[in-house]
Design an enzyme around this catalytic site. Sequence first.
Site, short mmCIF file in Angstrom:
data_model
loop_
_atom_site.label_atom_id
_atom_site.label_comp_id
_atom_site.label_asym_id
_atom_site.label_seq_id
_atom_site.Cartn_x
_atom_site.Cartn_y
_atom_site.Cartn_z
N SER A 90 61.68 68.65 -30.02
CA SER A 90 61.68 69.53 -28.85
C SER A 90 63.08 70.12 -28.78
O SER A 90 64.07 69.37 -28.74
CB SER A 90 61.36 68.73 -27.58
N TYR A 143 60.09 60.66 -18.39
CA TYR A 143 59.41 61.27 -17.24
C TYR A 143 59.03 60.15 -16.26
O TYR A 143 58.05 59.45 -16.43
CB TYR A 143 58.16 62.03 -17.67
N TRP A 158 55.14 66.22 -17.37
CA TRP A 158 56.44 65.97 -16.71
C TRP A 158 56.25 65.85 -15.21
O TRP A 158 56.78 64.95 -14.56
CB TRP A 158 57.40 67.12 -17.06
#
Length: 328
Positions: free
Chosen positions: A153, A56, A21
């Site tokens: 996630s 990201y 990230w």
Amino acid sequence: MQSREFGRTGRKVSEIGFGAWAIGSAWGEVNDDEGRAGLHAALDTGVTFLDTADVYGDGHSERLIAQVMKERGGERPYIATKAGRRLPKQTVEGYSAENLSAWTDRSLKNLEVDTLDLVQLHCPPTDLYYHPEVFERLDRLVEQGKIRNYGVSVERVEEALKAIEYPGVQSVQIIFNAFRLRPASLFFEQAKKKKVAIIARVPLASGLLSGKFKADTKFEKTDHRLFNRKGEAFDVGETFSGVPYEIGLAAVEKIRPLVPGGTTMAKFALRWILMFDAVTVAIPGARNPAQAVSNAEAAALPALSSETMAKIAAVYESDIKPYVHQKW
């Protein structure tokens, strides 16, 4: 670097991975040369698991990984990406077959591969986990050869428990560190029974558990540790694990005396995570080679004593639990 079985996939991955990230966005200034060097350094230490996402840096993180893979050649690490946060608003309807296919195609292009190792639904709304048709769509992508495996996630333990009811879910990525202990009870037990891989994200509580921050530490405007402290941009649990900054700083000072000489608090905090055998891989972020190497070195630390583990749990119970335990 030790390896652990990645669920039922037949793959083994390093127990310390690389969270990508920070080389994409939202952690202050991004320096691509440093980011690429950090990736190389991590891989040189034996890291074999990289975690990124299509949002990201709007795919920038994925593209940097692809560049490093071309520069290195040879055996590739296991590369996990995520999909779903490109939606302007999080709805179950947004996870249509068309969108899932389009997001997958975009990541295939960014990572310059024919098949994605792992695609994770990127913190979708809780209600999605009660819609089996979404997971059937992921099954179709596996059948089409676009992805090898898929996982999720999650923000909440409830979501993790529901997700592993689906037989195709190979992994669950969840926030887990010394300031977020709830996953270690029921969820870890169930995941082990079903041989589901666990990816521990935000392992240093956005740097709080590095022990480097003070009350007057300044963060850049583009750093989520400044702009998301109250959940202004995304779930507040992603920033400092949802712990109020000043509360976290005080708790860190109670943990600091437990860190043995010759190591850092960050390495100590990562080694704490590895004490849980249900965890497959922890994914600390790194923006440069020094951070990447330091993270990997945590795997070489000796096991923590039961006394030390108990003292850390006591700090959680007294100082942290009231702020986070029932929220996620």
